[in-house]
Design a protein around this motif. Sequence first.
Motif, PDB file in Angstrom:
ATOM      1  N   VAL A 109       0.843  -1.200   0.000  1.00 20.90           N
ATOM      2  CA  VAL A 109       0.000   0.000   0.000  1.00 20.90           C
ATOM      3  C   VAL A 109       0.878   1.250   0.000  1.00 20.90           C
ATOM      4  O   VAL A 109       2.065   1.193   0.310  1.00 20.90           O
ATOM      5  N   ARG A 110       0.247   2.373  -0.387  1.00 17.81           N
ATOM      6  CA  ARG A 110       0.971   3.649  -0.392  1.00 17.81           C
ATOM      7  C   ARG A 110       0.239   4.632   0.495  1.00 17.81           C
ATOM      8  O   ARG A 110      -0.973   4.802   0.376  1.00 17.81           O
ATOM      9  N   TRP A 111       0.976   5.262   1.403  1.00 17.07           N
ATOM     10  CA  TRP A 111       0.405   6.320   2.233  1.00 17.07           C
ATOM     11  C   TRP A 111       1.138   7.609   1.939  1.00 17.07           C
ATOM     12  O   TRP A 111       2.370   7.657   1.993  1.00 17.07           O
ATOM     13  N   MET A 112       0.384   8.642   1.655  1.00 17.64           N
ATOM     14  CA  MET A 112       1.024   9.915   1.328  1.00 17.64           C
ATOM     15  C   MET A 112       0.600  10.988   2.321  1.00 17.64           C
ATOM     16  O   MET A 112      -0.549  11.035   2.762  1.00 17.64           O
ATOM     17  N   THR A 113       1.537  11.874   2.611  1.00 14.95           N
ATOM     18  CA  THR A 113       1.246  13.013   3.472  1.00 14.95           C
ATOM     19  C   THR A 113       1.200  14.271   2.618  1.00 14.95           C
ATOM     20  O   THR A 113       1.707  14.300   1.502  1.00 14.95           O
ATOM     21  N   ALA A 114       0.592  15.318   3.184  1.00 12.99           N
ATOM     22  CA  ALA A 114       0.374  16.539   2.404  1.00 12.99           C
ATOM     23  C   ALA A 114       0.792  17.751   3.224  1.00 12.99           C
ATOM     24  O   ALA A 114       1.219  17.637   4.379  1.00 12.99           O
ATOM     25  N   PHE A 115       0.668  18.916   2.595  1.00 12.52           N
ATOM     26  CA  PHE A 115       1.059  20.155   3.286  1.00 12.52           C
ATOM     27  C   PHE A 115       0.259  20.371   4.556  1.00 12.52           C
ATOM     28  O   PHE A 115       0.699  21.051   5.466  1.00 12.52           O
ATOM     29  N   ASP A 116      -0.936  19.788   4.586  1.00  8.26           N
ATOM     30  CA  ASP A 116      -1.826  20.066   5.710  1.00  8.26           C
ATOM     31  C   ASP A 116      -1.905  18.904   6.706  1.00  8.26           C
ATOM     32  O   ASP A 116      -2.708  18.953   7.644  1.00  8.26           O
ATOM     33  N   THR A 117      -1.085  17.893   6.517  1.00 10.09           N
ATOM     34  CA  THR A 117      -1.073  16.779   7.459  1.00 10.09           C
ATOM     35  C   THR A 117      -0.429  17.240   8.774  1.00 10.09           C
ATOM     36  O   THR A 117       0.637  17.852   8.752  1.00 10.09           O
ATOM     37  N   THR A 118      -1.105  16.916   9.868  1.00  8.46           N
ATOM     38  CA  THR A 118      -0.572  17.343  11.161  1.00  8.46           C
ATOM     39  C   THR A 118      -0.036  16.143  11.937  1.00  8.46           C
ATOM     40  O   THR A 118      -0.318  14.984  11.593  1.00  8.46           O
ATOM     41  N   GLU A 119       0.704  16.441  12.977  1.00 10.61           N
ATOM     42  CA  GLU A 119       1.186  15.350  13.835  1.00 10.61           C
ATOM     43  C   GLU A 119       0.012  14.567  14.401  1.00 10.61           C
ATOM     44  O   GLU A 119       0.065  13.338  14.503  1.00 10.61           O
ATOM     45  N   ALA A 120      -1.032  15.268  14.737  1.00  8.11           N
ATOM     46  CA  ALA A 120      -2.206  14.579  15.273  1.00  8.11           C
ATOM     47  C   ALA A 120      -2.823  13.644  14.244  1.00  8.11           C
ATOM     48  O   ALA A 120      -3.262  12.533  14.556  1.00  8.11           O
ATOM     49  N   ASP A 121      -2.843  14.118  12.980  1.00 13.64           N
ATOM     50  CA  ASP A 121      -3.362  13.249  11.916  1.00 13.64           C
ATOM     51  C   ASP A 121      -2.536  11.972  11.830  1.00 13.64           C
ATOM     52  O   ASP A 121      -3.073  10.863  11.713  1.00 13.64           O
ATOM     53  N   VAL A 122      -1.232  12.132  11.838  1.00  9.00           N
ATOM     54  CA  VAL A 122      -0.349  10.968  11.727  1.00  9.00           C
ATOM     55  C   VAL A 122      -0.559  10.029  12.897  1.00  9.00           C
ATOM     56  O   VAL A 122      -0.696   8.808  12.740  1.00  9.00           O
ATOM     57  N   ASP A 123      -0.624  10.621  14.067  1.00 10.78           N
ATOM     58  CA  ASP A 123      -0.735   9.779  15.253  1.00 10.78           C
ATOM     59  C   ASP A 123      -2.070   9.029  15.269  1.00 10.78           C
ATOM     60  O   ASP A 123      -2.129   7.846  15.630  1.00 10.78           O
ATOM     61  N   ALA A 124      -3.109   9.707  14.845  1.00  5.60           N
ATOM     62  CA  ALA A 124      -4.410   9.034  14.804  1.00  5.60           C
ATOM     63  C   ALA A 124      -4.400   7.899  13.793  1.00  5.60           C
ATOM     64  O   ALA A 124      -4.955   6.815  14.036  1.00  5.60           O
ATOM     65  N   PHE A 125      -3.756   8.147  12.657  1.00  9.71           N
ATOM     66  CA  PHE A 125      -3.701   7.119  11.625  1.00  9.71           C
ATOM     67  C   PHE A 125      -2.857   5.934  12.088  1.00  9.71           C
ATOM     68  O   PHE A 125      -3.254   4.769  11.946  1.00  9.71           O
ATOM     69  N   ALA A 126      -1.706   6.222  12.660  1.00  7.50           N
ATOM     70  CA  ALA A 126      -0.840   5.140  13.146  1.00  7.50           C
ATOM     71  C   ALA A 126      -1.563   4.344  14.224  1.00  7.50           C
ATOM     72  O   ALA A 126      -1.455   3.106  14.277  1.00  7.50           O
ATOM     73  N   ALA A 127      -2.315   5.036  15.048  1.00  3.69           N
ATOM     74  CA  ALA A 127      -3.076   4.332  16.088  1.00  3.69           C
ATOM     75  C   ALA A 127      -4.108   3.411  15.463  1.00  3.69           C
ATOM     76  O   ALA A 127      -4.324   2.271  15.918  1.00  3.69           O
ATOM     77  N   ALA A 128      -4.739   3.908  14.393  1.00  2.00           N
ATOM     78  CA  ALA A 128      -5.740   3.072  13.713  1.00  2.00           C
ATOM     79  C   ALA A 128      -5.088   1.833  13.126  1.00  2.00           C
ATOM     80  O   ALA A 128      -5.639   0.722  13.195  1.00  2.00           O
ATOM     81  N   VAL A 129      -3.927   2.014  12.518  1.00  3.09           N
ATOM     82  CA  VAL A 129      -3.218   0.852  11.972  1.00  3.09           C
ATOM     83  C   VAL A 129      -2.904  -0.139  13.097  1.00  3.09           C
ATOM     84  O   VAL A 129      -3.133  -1.350  12.966  1.00  3.09           O
ATOM     85  N   ALA A 130      -2.407   0.387  14.176  1.00  8.24           N
ATOM     86  CA  ALA A 130      -2.050  -0.492  15.297  1.00  8.24           C
ATOM     87  C   ALA A 130      -3.280  -1.235  15.810  1.00  8.24           C
ATOM     88  O   ALA A 130      -3.232  -2.455  16.061  1.00  8.24           O
TER      89      ALA A 130
END
Lengths: 353, 353, 353, 353
Positions: free
Chosen positions: D326-347
């Motif tokens: 799979v491919r995950w891409m980040t953008a200019f508006d991605t925040t640390e909170a966004d990343v952390d929420a996503f990583a938590a979802a994956v976990a």
Amino acid sequence: MTEARRHHDPEMKGFASDNYAGVHPEVFEALALANGGHQPPYGADVYTQRVQEVFQRHFGPEASAWPVFNGTGANVVGLRAMLAPWEAVVCAQSAHINTDEGGAPEQSAGIKLRTVPTPDGKLTPELIDREAWGFGDEHRAQPKVVSISESTELGTLYTPDEIAEIAAHCRHLGMLLHLDGSRLSNAAAALDVPLRALTTDAGVDVLSFGGTKSGLMFGEAVVVLNPAAARGMAYLRKSSMQLASKMRFVSVQFEALLAGDLWLRNARNANAMAARLAAAVRGIPGVSVTRAVEANAVFAVLPGDAADRVRKRFPFYTWDETTGEVRWMTAFDTTEADVDAFAAAVAEEMAQA
Amino acid sequence: MTEARRHHDPEMKGFASDNYAGVHPEVFEALALANGGHQPPYGADVYTQRVQEVFQRHFGPEASAWPVFNGTGANVVGLRAMLAPWEAVVCAQSAHINTDEGGAPEQSAGIKLRTVPTPDGKLTPELIDREAWGFGDEHRAQPKVVSISESTELGTLYTPDEIAEIAAHCRHLGMLLHLDGSRLSNAAAALDVPLRALTTDAGVDVLSFGGTKSGLMFGEAVVVLNPAAARGMAYLRKSSMQLASKMRFVSVQFEALLAGDLWLRNARNANAMAARLAAAVRGIPGVSVTRAVEANAVFAVLPGDAADRVRKRFPFYTWDETTGEVRWMTAFDTTEADVDAFAAAVAEEMAQA
Amino acid sequence: MTEARRHHDPEMKGFASDNYAGVHPEVFEALALANGGHQPPYGADVYTQRVQEVFQRHFGPEASAWPVFNGTGANVVGLRAMLAPWEAVVCAQSAHINTDEGGAPEQSAGIKLRTVPTPDGKLTPELIDREAWGFGDEHRAQPKVVSISESTELGTLYTPDEIAEIAAHCRHLGMLLHLDGSRLSNAAAALDVPLRALTTDAGVDVLSFGGTKSGLMFGEAVVVLNPAAARGMAYLRKSSMQLASKMRFVSVQFEALLAGDLWLRNARNANAMAARLAAAVRGIPGVSVTRAVEANAVFAVLPGDAADRVRKRFPFYTWDETTGEVRWMTAFDTTEADVDAFAAAVAEEMAQA
Amino acid sequence: MTEARRHHDPEMKGFASDNYAGVHPEVFEALALANGGHQPPYGADVYTQRVQEVFQRHFGPEASAWPVFNGTGANVVGLRAMLAPWEAVVCAQSAHINTDEGGAPEQSAGIKLRTVPTPDGKLTPELIDREAWGFGDEHRAQPKVVSISESTELGTLYTPDEIAEIAAHCRHLGMLLHLDGSRLSNAAAALDVPLRALTTDAGVDVLSFGGTKSGLMFGEAVVVLNPAAARGMAYLRKSSMQLASKMRFVSVQFEALLAGDLWLRNARNANAMAARLAAAVRGIPGVSVTRAVEANAVFAVLPGDAADRVRKRFPFYTWDETTGEVRWMTAFDTTEADVDAFAAAVAEEMAQA
């Protein structure tokens, strides 16, 4: 012995088009000479090399000849070599490239044609100016090439001076001049001038020189008269699907046509037969010849039912459905007897009307 | 008497390509039969009508044959008829349409090729799957046609079963199968099967059938085997500049080739001469044959200086500049004496090494 | 805070073209609504989904809207979807697709246009028949689509009945009808009919619906009214480079334009201002209005030196270099004060003449 | 007040692609500045003129910027300007122009791509040589342009030296270098070099400079770095349907992006968020990151059912159906909170596995 059989009557001739005719015996003889043994393909053969001199004798030392398969191919390859992708062609609305090539210029080469209605198939500087404008404006496909036909699709002729005037106008506009010469030989014969008087000497840049209608089995040539006017010819001939594998058999036909005066004999005969035909039918009540007969085409109007009866005996085309105008063409192999038989048929069927 | 002259040695033969050869005498004889008198142009002639039956005898009653000028033209017209403008072709990276047609598919027809590297020029369902995906995704030119060559550009062959397996895979994917058969006769002869075993019976939809390399002067045919697979053939042949004016002379050649067994005799001879050549050079120290010799091509490696010396006596091509691999091809007119003379030349020059 | 700066006078307005105007405030407001957060690209966003209903309210339940970037793109994508590669378009010689799209139809899509001279930019069944013939003849790119513009490039209008008559004629000929509606809103407003009266109800098959000239920042839509008339829209929009990545920002503008009556208010204003301008300049000695003022364009002739002086104060275009005819266009943001100031300038400069 | 409505949640963000993001507030502000009043269309406006200086500050005084609508348009227009119709492009098989542009280069511009498989999306001189040969051979579409992507479609980067080495190799071969820089800003930020280090200074001839993925509403630019390398840009932009009517709104966005350091801030954020994401998921048992994370893409493998469960919460794409990558891409508006929420979802979803 071949398994193929003769399926047609080799004596039957008509007046539908000059490409109904077959191969002139001298051309056929030349094909046999070129056969046998191995020769490099794709134009690296000795016949293709030699025929350059033959073309140069007619068109001058700068000329290069690029044999191709057919007239549409010659026109598309030549125009493509003259145009950048954002440039356009100005031509008569009746030009073969516009009316009879199935959209090949647009569909296979992305070429925009800007067409101008004409009374007689001939462009003039004034008519060209109707479409040759907007230079430098990105919204307008840039006019770059003027394309004329000699003789025209309506059987008319440009004089050398008329072509020279158009060429000068092109240069004045920064444009180039292309000549569709599928019947150039007929024009030169009718005007009694050498081929170069209508092309190289008049300022034409690139020429489609017709072979098929002059008695070849197949084959036309793009003749680049102004080397600066055409780019990428070798590549474009290939990518336009016009590069013959066994090219020796195209080139040797042109040698047969142009090394001596076969081109002229063939053209003169066709022209003379058209004149004979025009004279004969002018004398038939109810038939009127509608256009000047300058080369090997006769346009006429006669009652539709009579035309249909003649057509059953000799095939020919209706040129304009709305007026009933028909076109009769003569070829290198049309004889006086053929003309007289046809004129007699017209007279007979008109008498039935 | 023609003004053209013979400029070449009709006894000289080489091993560069099967299109170095000329016209088979039976084909030449057929051309003469078709000459004389007038016939409608553009395929309305009696020869083109008759040759349909001849093709149907080989390819089945659904087959329709569309004579064109050359192989690139046959491939482009056939593929165009199978594709909507947004669809793409999957082919081997070594396919002629990808490597040797000057970009004609892309540049003259806007066709996207998706190429797959192969070890031997042959596709398989697995190799096809590398590019045949993304159906329904507007970002991906839609895979619609698989194109294979028989025999391949590397001299290898598909068996009828291999082709049938690919055809079944195409149907499974909603795709169509195109076969570039510029050397189909050689393949059928080598496999000792009828032409239809490799095409109609195997599930091929559209075929480019080769004439030029089988002894014709010029001419290939797009053969539509599945009428539902090709749209607009008549229009596309014209707008792709492949509609011959005096088509009787293309069609009668195919009659000569296919009405009897000339196609088979020619192919068998070329194949046998390739086998003879391979056997001969395998015995020469320092020369190694690099690929299976299944049709009429022999690929070999020998020292570059020896190759260059042989090339001065008999022209041939280097296939891969990096490895020095060369390709030798035999033709319908290659004789045992030709092979023996060539093999002797190789042996002599190798002995000099 | 942005590093960009305002470089222009936001009060300055002219009469050169309706695309000199900026973005209507309601449209701008809509763009802000659509911003923020993530949305699927390429039309999978919720705005593009919702705007379908908005279009269907205007054009009927069969309509599907395909947002694209610009008018040339809308025309090329729509026409491509209606045509097989061997088919052609009949249009007026003055059609935007022929005159002002830089050859995009031919050069980027291989589309052949068959142009007909018209007195007023409008086609009729009779004028269409001048080019819509030759069906079934492979030598003639097959006429398949008639394309008309509403309002026309000459500021004239088709009535609903006139369009319906053309559509019926198309159906009679087996052809389809395309409408270039970059100024369709102006036409509907002028005729006081709903958008569908000029399109769906009149028998138009595919429409280019203009957004940019109606107050959008960018964006047009191909609206397929007859689902059977267009193939491959999704693929062709992509391969024609007209698929917007962040499409929500195109779609929401159309929602702003079409969900209420903004399209009508904008068009009515532009039309009213053109009428006001025409009335004002008609009263100025030496200025003559040359064409019917039916939408938002005023064509006029005035002395060249006066025109040049006015042009220094308000930019506008010369329409016809040979006659000196100029074109003045009004926009959604043209005010009565703008018109009066411009008319006063014309009067002043004419008084200097 | 606009009739358009907000239909989406402006807080929702995902990891599917950087073009899911909207418009950066500073860019939006710039759009407002450019609104109001009249400005000449098609690039004659003051914003387009001014933005040239802004581009030249980054890319040198020879650079000219040609704003277009989208990335496919930028690539096609730029390549078309570099190529004669018989020339070809060498690119990685994974190049966006080959895989994701719907066949636009071939279908809308007749461009032949010669693709090379690569391990990581990057070309090298050796890989280029696999296809860059056959110069002067009419049977081979002539290799003229090498096209590389920076950052690549696989999230990898070329160093300035690597690009310079490729550029030198191109010059050695008589070829030109094109760079697809839809994510050039991410590359420059990751490598901590100015934009010109990867382009002008490295010897790139023509660049597609990405705006949309850097926070613009729409808009890319063809940047001609070597004026001798591109012909007919103005005409080709128009005939390729990429000439924006109200171009001021494209240009002012680039001013907002490039006049200060917005491009760099946006790129740095996206890159940092990708690194943060990679670090987070590397710690989750069963998830493996499959490629170097050098810019703003993270490629990973995880069990398909877990991936599907995560996808229901945050959309993203499967890159390779066969491996489940799979491919995950980040953008200019991605925040640390966004990343952390996503990583938590994956976990969380992995824990369910």
